[in-house]
Design a protein around this motif. Structure first.
Motif, PDB file in Angstrom:
ATOM      1  N   GLU A 117       0.828  -1.210   0.000  1.00  0.00           N
ATOM      2  CA  GLU A 117       0.000   0.000   0.000  1.00  0.00           C
ATOM      3  C   GLU A 117       0.858   1.254   0.000  1.00  0.00           C
ATOM      4  N   LEU A 118       1.918   1.240   0.786  1.00  0.00           N
ATOM      5  CA  LEU A 118       2.813   2.393   0.799  1.00  0.00           C
ATOM      6  C   LEU A 118       3.535   2.523  -0.536  1.00  0.00           C
ATOM      7  N   SER A 121       1.228   4.208  -2.927  1.00  0.00           N
ATOM      8  CA  SER A 121       1.065   5.635  -2.643  1.00  0.00           C
ATOM      9  C   SER A 121       2.318   6.431  -3.004  1.00  0.00           C
ATOM     10  N   LEU A 122       3.471   5.839  -2.769  1.00  0.00           N
ATOM     11  CA  LEU A 122       4.733   6.548  -3.000  1.00  0.00           C
ATOM     12  C   LEU A 122       5.173   6.519  -4.462  1.00  0.00           C
ATOM     13  N   GLY A 128       2.363  10.320  -5.166  1.00  0.00           N
ATOM     14  CA  GLY A 128       3.673  10.353  -4.539  1.00  0.00           C
ATOM     15  C   GLY A 128       4.724  11.077  -5.351  1.00  0.00           C
ATOM     16  N   GLN A 163       1.773  14.562   2.171  1.00  0.00           N
ATOM     17  CA  GLN A 163       1.450  13.141   2.008  1.00  0.00           C
ATOM     18  C   GLN A 163       2.704  12.323   1.739  1.00  0.00           C
ATOM     19  N   ASP A 167       3.927   9.338   4.184  1.00  0.00           N
ATOM     20  CA  ASP A 167       4.114   7.975   3.680  1.00  0.00           C
ATOM     21  C   ASP A 167       5.548   7.493   3.907  1.00  0.00           C
ATOM     22  N   THR A 168       6.490   8.394   3.755  1.00  0.00           N
ATOM     23  CA  THR A 168       7.896   8.027   3.966  1.00  0.00           C
ATOM     24  C   THR A 168       8.156   7.687   5.423  1.00  0.00           C
ATOM     25  N   SER A 170       5.894   6.518   7.466  1.00  0.00           N
ATOM     26  CA  SER A 170       5.241   5.222   7.671  1.00  0.00           C
ATOM     27  C   SER A 170       6.092   4.083   7.128  1.00  0.00           C
ATOM     28  N   LEU A 171       6.759   4.334   6.022  1.00  0.00           N
ATOM     29  CA  LEU A 171       7.631   3.313   5.436  1.00  0.00           C
ATOM     30  C   LEU A 171       8.773   2.971   6.381  1.00  0.00           C
TER      31      LEU A 171
END
Length: 299
Positions: A117-118, A121-122, A128, A163, A167-168, A170-171
């Motif tokens: 999912e990441l 998004s990235l 991303g 965003q 996301d980064t 979260s990664l």
């Protein structure tokens, strides 16, 4: 002829006996050891093939997990700098940071199945990094069917930038305790090079910025990191394949090195037809060999 006194002979005989006894005791002592010495001696013994492979399986997972964490750490700080430039409207700086910063993300993609999912998004074509790429290298009026391209607003830049940073972050959390198995690593590298690796070699990964060579170098970097961990195991299963991969990694990196100037790559759109063909052939050979690794390790 002079003969030593009998008493001297007895003294000599006793001395020899004493020395012999001392040596025997010393030799006997060498054959016994403390528990710690016994453990050290056992550890020094050659491992069976099964034990060796078991140990390498663990080491490979730990080493690649640590590699992922290092890339994520550097990616976070680089992304913050990139987003700051992007949100402030400093497009020249943002363009210069785009490909080098993405390198740390692209090196992680052999493990992308662990954070799908990441990854979407990235790195999807319209979100991303690539959403920002499209604005940093916008379509011309002609490319946009004669319509002028509207510049991004401050709010739009902040929304996309925030965003990307979120996301980064979260990664980095997602990989903090990640230890992909050998099977996951082998399958991940094979899929990476067959998919995004082939696309980058064909100039299809970065349609606006044409920074595909940076992507490809990062894919090869990450793939070689995985291979270095798998090689001690692979060589016990198929030494010829391990040697072939040594050569094919060298060939792909040789093609990339021939194109770079220092740490910089030219735009893919500036390559000649011969340069593109040579690069694609080297990547195709490497990809074909990497595709054999999962089945070889499973066999």
């Amino acid at each position: 002829m002079h003969h030593p006194p009998a008493r001297s002979k007895l003294r000599t005989t006793a001395l020899v006996a004493a020395v012999s006894a001392t040596l025997l005791l010393a030799l006997a002592g060498c054959t016994s050891s403390s528990p710690s010495e016994a453990a050290a001696a056992a550890a020094a013994k050659p491992l069976s093939q099964e034990a060796f492979i078991t140990r390498q399986l663990g080491l490979s997972s730990v080493d690649f997990g640590e590699y992922l964490r290092r890339q994520a750490f550097t990616l976070q700080s680089g992304t913050t700098e990139f987003v700051t430039a992007w949100e402030s409207g400093d497009d020249d700086l943002a363009r210069s940071l785009y490909a080098p910063t993405r390198t740390f993300y692209n090196r992680m993609l052999a493990a992308s199945a662990s954070f799908p999912e990441l990854d979407a998004s990235l790195d999807a074509p319209d979100s991303g990094w690539h959403a920002i790429e499209a604005h940093l290298w916008p379509l011309t009026t002609a490319e946009n069917q004669g319509m002028p391209v509207r510049p991004t607003t401050t709010d739009q830049r902040q929304a996309v930038g925030q965003q990307l940073e979120a996301d980064t972050k979260s990664l980095a959390g997602a990989v903090s305790g990640l230890r992909p198995t050998v099977e996951e690593q082998a399958a991940g590298v094979a899929a990476l090079m067959a998919g995004r690796g082939a696309a980058a070699a064909a100039g299809e990964q970065e349609p606006r910025s044409h920074t595909d060579l940076y992507d490809l170098q990062a894919y090869v970097d990450g793939s070689r990191e995985v291979f270095s961990g798998l090689r001690p195991i692979l060589v016990t299963q198929n030494a010829a394949l391990a040697t072939t991969l040594d050569h094919r990694f060298d060939a792909a990196e040789g093609q990339l090195n021939a194109l770079r100037t220092g740490v910089s790559f030219p735009g893919y759109d500036t390559l000649t037809s011969d340069q593109r063909q040579a690069l694609q052939a080297a990547v195709a050979d490497l990809t074909a060999s990497l595709g054999q690794v999962p089945q070889t390790l499973a066999g």
